[in-house]
Scaffold this motif. Sequence first.
Motif, PDB file in Angstrom:
ATOM      1  N   TYR A  48     -10.698  -9.144   0.784  1.00  0.00           N
ATOM      2  CA  TYR A  48      -9.867  -8.218   0.016  1.00  0.00           C
ATOM      3  C   TYR A  48      -9.832  -6.821   0.638  1.00  0.00           C
ATOM      4  N   SER A  49     -10.929  -6.398   1.252  1.00  0.00           N
ATOM      5  CA  SER A  49     -10.977  -5.029   1.775  1.00  0.00           C
ATOM      6  C   SER A  49     -10.347  -4.898   3.167  1.00  0.00           C
ATOM      7  N   THR A  50      -9.994  -6.019   3.796  1.00  0.00           N
ATOM      8  CA  THR A  50      -9.439  -5.936   5.147  1.00  0.00           C
ATOM      9  C   THR A  50      -7.940  -6.209   5.200  1.00  0.00           C
ATOM     10  N   ILE A  51      -7.307  -6.337   4.049  1.00  0.00           N
ATOM     11  CA  ILE A  51      -5.864  -6.591   4.029  1.00  0.00           C
ATOM     12  C   ILE A  51      -5.162  -5.458   3.295  1.00  0.00           C
ATOM     13  N   SER A  52      -3.859  -5.371   3.466  1.00  0.00           N
ATOM     14  CA  SER A  52      -3.079  -4.315   2.811  1.00  0.00           C
ATOM     15  C   SER A  52      -3.050  -4.534   1.299  1.00  0.00           C
ATOM     16  N   ASP A  54      -0.449  -4.544  -0.636  1.00  0.00           N
ATOM     17  CA  ASP A  54       0.631  -5.472  -0.973  1.00  0.00           C
ATOM     18  C   ASP A  54       0.179  -6.920  -0.826  1.00  0.00           C
ATOM     19  N   LEU A  55      -0.497  -7.196   0.262  1.00  0.00           N
ATOM     20  CA  LEU A  55      -0.996  -8.550   0.500  1.00  0.00           C
ATOM     21  C   LEU A  55      -2.098  -8.895  -0.494  1.00  0.00           C
ATOM     22  N   LEU A  56      -2.951  -7.942  -0.780  1.00  0.00           N
ATOM     23  CA  LEU A  56      -4.015  -8.146  -1.766  1.00  0.00           C
ATOM     24  C   LEU A  56      -3.429  -8.539  -3.112  1.00  0.00           C
ATOM     25  N   ASN A  57      -2.397  -7.821  -3.545  1.00  0.00           N
ATOM     26  CA  ASN A  57      -1.776  -8.136  -4.834  1.00  0.00           C
ATOM     27  C   ASN A  57      -1.136  -9.521  -4.835  1.00  0.00           C
ATOM     28  N   ILE A  67     -13.133 -19.235  -0.190  1.00  0.00           N
ATOM     29  CA  ILE A  67     -12.278 -20.191   0.514  1.00  0.00           C
ATOM     30  C   ILE A  67     -10.871 -20.239  -0.071  1.00  0.00           C
ATOM     31  N   ASP A  68     -10.753 -20.047  -1.392  1.00  0.00           N
ATOM     32  CA  ASP A  68      -9.430 -20.027  -2.030  1.00  0.00           C
ATOM     33  C   ASP A  68      -8.619 -18.835  -1.537  1.00  0.00           C
ATOM     34  N   ALA A  69      -9.259 -17.662  -1.513  1.00  0.00           N
ATOM     35  CA  ALA A  69      -8.578 -16.453  -1.032  1.00  0.00           C
ATOM     36  C   ALA A  69      -8.208 -16.613   0.447  1.00  0.00           C
ATOM     37  N   TRP A  70      -9.137 -17.153   1.235  1.00  0.00           N
ATOM     38  CA  TRP A  70      -8.888 -17.356   2.664  1.00  0.00           C
ATOM     39  C   TRP A  70      -7.715 -18.301   2.888  1.00  0.00           C
ATOM     40  N   ASN A  71      -7.710 -19.421   2.162  1.00  0.00           N
ATOM     41  CA  ASN A  71      -6.636 -20.405   2.338  1.00  0.00           C
ATOM     42  C   ASN A  71      -5.291 -19.857   1.893  1.00  0.00           C
ATOM     43  N   LEU A  73      -4.389 -16.730   1.995  1.00  0.00           N
ATOM     44  CA  LEU A  73      -4.026 -15.775   3.035  1.00  0.00           C
ATOM     45  C   LEU A  73      -3.541 -16.509   4.286  1.00  0.00           C
ATOM     46  N   LYS A  74      -4.257 -17.537   4.681  1.00  0.00           N
ATOM     47  CA  LYS A  74      -3.876 -18.331   5.850  1.00  0.00           C
ATOM     48  C   LYS A  74      -2.501 -18.969   5.641  1.00  0.00           C
ATOM     49  N   ASP A  75      -2.273 -19.533   4.466  1.00  0.00           N
ATOM     50  CA  ASP A  75      -0.980 -20.150   4.163  1.00  0.00           C
ATOM     51  C   ASP A  75       0.146 -19.123   4.212  1.00  0.00           C
ATOM     52  N   PHE A  76      -0.124 -17.933   3.710  1.00  0.00           N
ATOM     53  CA  PHE A  76       0.888 -16.875   3.720  1.00  0.00           C
ATOM     54  C   PHE A  76       1.333 -16.586   5.148  1.00  0.00           C
ATOM     55  N   PHE A  77       0.395 -16.459   6.069  1.00  0.00           N
ATOM     56  CA  PHE A  77       0.745 -16.137   7.445  1.00  0.00           C
ATOM     57  C   PHE A  77       1.334 -17.329   8.176  1.00  0.00           C
TER      58      PHE A  77
END
Length: 140
Positions: A48-52, A54-57, A67-71, A73-77
């Motif tokens: 959470y602290s290493t992303i913008s 907008d992306l955090l929201n 792992i849920d947050a990581w996945n 984020l990975k899916d978004f990119f």
Amino acid sequence: MFQLHCRAYLVIDHIIPDAAPTISSSPENIVDPVLWQRLDDIVRQWIYSTISNDLLNTIINPDDKAIDAWNRLKDFFQNNKSARALQLEAQFTNTKLEDFNGVKPYCTRLKVLADSLRNVGDKVSDNRMAFQLLKGLSED
């Protein structure tokens, strides 16, 4: 870089479950589930602290594991990979020396764009890089 950070702190398994068995491999495999939860919360804080903002929201969920947050984020990119490649390709193709204050910033911009294209799976060959470099030069 984030995966490297997690490996260094022996918590890579919180974002990639089978990457490296460590003391925190999963809550059911360790003696102290409280420690596992604490480490998972720390990894989630790092994410959470290493992303913008907008992306955090877009990805934040208080009930998530790391792992849920990581996945998410990975899916978004990964879902935006093609659109990002098209955008970078257009920038690379249209980069011209006249838009810069010299040859060095021009070459640096082409290199950054080529590296970004490689990161989305569209590698720029040396020949293509040289061709684009020459094509963007002015008459002078």
